[in-house]
Design a protein around this motif. Structure first.
Motif, PDB file in Angstrom:
ATOM      1  N   GLN A  18     -18.774   2.664  -1.278  1.00  0.00           N
ATOM      2  CA  GLN A  18     -18.342   3.634  -2.274  1.00  0.00           C
ATOM      3  C   GLN A  18     -19.488   4.547  -2.683  1.00  0.00           C
ATOM      4  O   GLN A  18     -20.656   4.169  -2.671  1.00  0.00           O
ATOM      5  N   ILE A  19     -19.117   5.780  -3.031  1.00  0.00           N
ATOM      6  CA  ILE A  19     -20.063   6.778  -3.509  1.00  0.00           C
ATOM      7  C   ILE A  19     -19.626   7.192  -4.908  1.00  0.00           C
ATOM      8  O   ILE A  19     -18.451   7.506  -5.128  1.00  0.00           O
ATOM      9  N   GLN A  20     -20.554   7.163  -5.845  1.00  0.00           N
ATOM     10  CA  GLN A  20     -20.263   7.544  -7.221  1.00  0.00           C
ATOM     11  C   GLN A  20     -21.292   8.576  -7.680  1.00  0.00           C
ATOM     12  O   GLN A  20     -22.443   8.555  -7.228  1.00  0.00           O
ATOM     13  N   GLY A  21     -20.870   9.464  -8.584  1.00  0.00           N
ATOM     14  CA  GLY A  21     -21.801  10.453  -9.080  1.00  0.00           C
ATOM     15  C   GLY A  21     -21.278  11.186 -10.293  1.00  0.00           C
ATOM     16  O   GLY A  21     -20.203  10.864 -10.822  1.00  0.00           O
ATOM     17  N   ASP A  22     -22.045  12.210 -10.724  1.00  0.00           N
ATOM     18  CA  ASP A  22     -21.657  12.962 -11.920  1.00  0.00           C
ATOM     19  C   ASP A  22     -21.045  14.316 -11.569  1.00  0.00           C
ATOM     20  O   ASP A  22     -20.857  15.164 -12.438  1.00  0.00           O
ATOM     21  N   GLY A  23     -20.723  14.523 -10.295  1.00  0.00           N
ATOM     22  CA  GLY A  23     -20.069  15.758  -9.865  1.00  0.00           C
ATOM     23  C   GLY A  23     -18.562  15.667 -10.026  1.00  0.00           C
ATOM     24  O   GLY A  23     -18.034  14.712 -10.615  1.00  0.00           O
ATOM     25  N   PRO A  24     -17.823  16.650  -9.501  1.00  0.00           N
ATOM     26  CA  PRO A  24     -16.350  16.636  -9.641  1.00  0.00           C
ATOM     27  C   PRO A  24     -15.689  15.458  -8.934  1.00  0.00           C
ATOM     28  O   PRO A  24     -14.634  15.000  -9.362  1.00  0.00           O
ATOM     29  N   VAL A  25     -16.294  14.955  -7.867  1.00  0.00           N
ATOM     30  CA  VAL A  25     -15.764  13.750  -7.214  1.00  0.00           C
ATOM     31  C   VAL A  25     -16.505  12.550  -7.804  1.00  0.00           C
ATOM     32  O   VAL A  25     -17.659  12.279  -7.459  1.00  0.00           O
ATOM     33  N   LYS A  26     -15.837  11.873  -8.724  1.00  0.00           N
ATOM     34  CA  LYS A  26     -16.472  10.762  -9.438  1.00  0.00           C
ATOM     35  C   LYS A  26     -16.629   9.534  -8.563  1.00  0.00           C
ATOM     36  O   LYS A  26     -17.566   8.752  -8.726  1.00  0.00           O
ATOM     37  N   LEU A  27     -15.693   9.365  -7.628  1.00  0.00           N
ATOM     38  CA  LEU A  27     -15.705   8.175  -6.771  1.00  0.00           C
ATOM     39  C   LEU A  27     -15.005   8.479  -5.456  1.00  0.00           C
ATOM     40  O   LEU A  27     -13.951   9.104  -5.428  1.00  0.00           O
ATOM     41  N   ALA A  28     -15.604   8.032  -4.380  1.00  0.00           N
ATOM     42  CA  ALA A  28     -14.951   8.014  -3.055  1.00  0.00           C
ATOM     43  C   ALA A  28     -15.226   6.632  -2.495  1.00  0.00           C
ATOM     44  O   ALA A  28     -16.383   6.196  -2.442  1.00  0.00           O
ATOM     45  N   VAL A  29     -14.178   5.922  -2.087  1.00  0.00           N
ATOM     46  CA  VAL A  29     -14.351   4.517  -1.714  1.00  0.00           C
ATOM     47  C   VAL A  29     -13.453   4.140  -0.548  1.00  0.00           C
ATOM     48  O   VAL A  29     -12.307   4.586  -0.458  1.00  0.00           O
ATOM     49  N   ILE A  30     -14.002   3.327   0.356  1.00  0.00           N
ATOM     50  CA  ILE A  30     -13.247   2.736   1.451  1.00  0.00           C
ATOM     51  C   ILE A  30     -13.495   1.233   1.432  1.00  0.00           C
ATOM     52  O   ILE A  30     -14.636   0.784   1.268  1.00  0.00           O
ATOM     53  N   ASN A  31     -12.436   0.486   1.615  1.00  0.00           N
ATOM     54  CA  ASN A  31     -12.528  -0.976   1.699  1.00  0.00           C
ATOM     55  C   ASN A  31     -11.928  -1.422   3.023  1.00  0.00           C
ATOM     56  O   ASN A  31     -10.868  -0.949   3.437  1.00  0.00           O
ATOM     57  N   GLY A  32     -12.631  -2.314   3.731  1.00  0.00           N
ATOM     58  CA  GLY A  32     -12.128  -2.828   5.001  1.00  0.00           C
ATOM     59  C   GLY A  32     -12.520  -4.279   5.179  1.00  0.00           C
ATOM     60  O   GLY A  32     -13.508  -4.742   4.586  1.00  0.00           O
ATOM     61  N   ASN A  33     -11.765  -5.001   5.994  1.00  0.00           N
ATOM     62  CA  ASN A  33     -12.093  -6.409   6.237  1.00  0.00           C
ATOM     63  C   ASN A  33     -12.393  -6.646   7.717  1.00  0.00           C
ATOM     64  O   ASN A  33     -12.342  -5.735   8.533  1.00  0.00           O
TER      65      ASN A  33
END
Length: 285
Positions: free
Chosen positions: A68-83
């Motif tokens: 996951q990527i988090q920040g203070d820009g317009p995209v607060k979170l981008a996340v991928i989950n895999g097994n």
């Protein structure tokens, strides 16, 4: 002929280097179909999807990885989950406008990347790295250098193929206990792999890709593993969450809306609970 999503592992017989090649276009399209993300966010999720699939394939145990990527820009979170079964899901949270030409730093601002490895049995591991690169690949390179793991390089490609979103990628990694001098050969293989084009990854058979890239090398290709979009949400999981919400809060929502609507942010499925259903859930606990 439709090319279905698969992950392929391969080994350079004369060198202490292993590789992976993955195509995730169908999974990518399924992941996006219930969302209306701006194009740069779609591309970022595609890159994260490729990276997570390749990283998940390095697991030597049953479990999953979340990138996951988090920040203070317009995209607060981008996340991928895999097994380890290559079942993938992902989403993004946006608060503000995203320009059509936005890059990683424009979307995320000041932020960081978190890679969480969760075995089914054993301790969870989490690595964090500041987003200092201009691309996701640069940030992942920084992560591997910081974590002092085996030398590893990822090659990520996203784009359009036949009018649909497409994504794929490759990974190279030096094997444990590699002999001295392996770094030079690894760098040579990295240079060859960096020439891979998105169109080749999206359309060509894996044997043809390996032949084009490494025609002078002896490469062993192993049986592929299927990759698919699969969300782990369920009505039962939502019910388990409901019982943790204070009764006063539940009653307030029921009085306003007459029901509680729980939407999965990954796949967009709605789970509806009315007052009778909630009472039954509480009675069964």
């Amino acid at each position: 002929m439709t090319k279905h999503d698969q992950l392929h592992r391969f080994l350079f017989e004369s060198h202490s280097v292993r590789g992976e090649l993955v195509s995730v276009s169908e999974t990518y399209q399924r992941m996006l179909e219930n969302h209306n993300f701006p194009q740069p966010v779609q591309q970022l999720l595609g890159e994260l999807l490729v990276a997570t699939s390749l990283l998940t394939a390095t697991l030597k145990f049953n479990g999953d990885i979340t990138v996951q990527i988090q920040g203070d820009g317009p995209v607060k979170l981008a996340v991928i989950n895999g097994n380890n079964q290559q079942q993938m899901r992902g989403t993004a949270r946006i608060d503000g406008g995203v320009d059509a030409a936005a890059g990683l730093r424009d979307m995320i601002g000041n932020g960081y990347m978190v890679i969480t490895v969760t075995p089914d049995e054993g301790e969870r591991y989490q690595g964090v790295v500041a987003l200092e690169g201009e691309t996701l690949s640069e940030c992942l390179d920084a992560y591997f250098k910081q974590s002092e793991q085996l030398p590893t390089r990822l090659f990520i490609r996203t784009g359009m193929q036949d009018g649909k979103m497409a994504a794929g990628g490759m990974l190279l990694q030096i094997l444990p206990g590699a002999q001295e001098g392996s770094d030079n050969m690894f760098d040579h293989l990295v240079q060859l792999t960096a020439t891979i084009k998105g169109e080749e990854l999206f359309t060509l058979d894996v044997k043809e890709i390996l032949r084009r890239l490494y025609h002078e090398e002896n490469v062993t290709l192993y049986e592929p593993q299927c990759v698919e979009f699969r969300c782990s949400c369920s009505r039962q999981r939502c019910a388990d969450t409901l019982v943790t919400i204070p009764d006063a809060d539940i009653q307030e929502i029921l009085q306003q809306d007459g029901k509680i609507d729980m939407e999965c942010e990954f796949c967009g499925v709605h789970y509806i609970f009315d007052e009778n259903a909630i009472n039954e859930i509480k009675a069964s606990k």
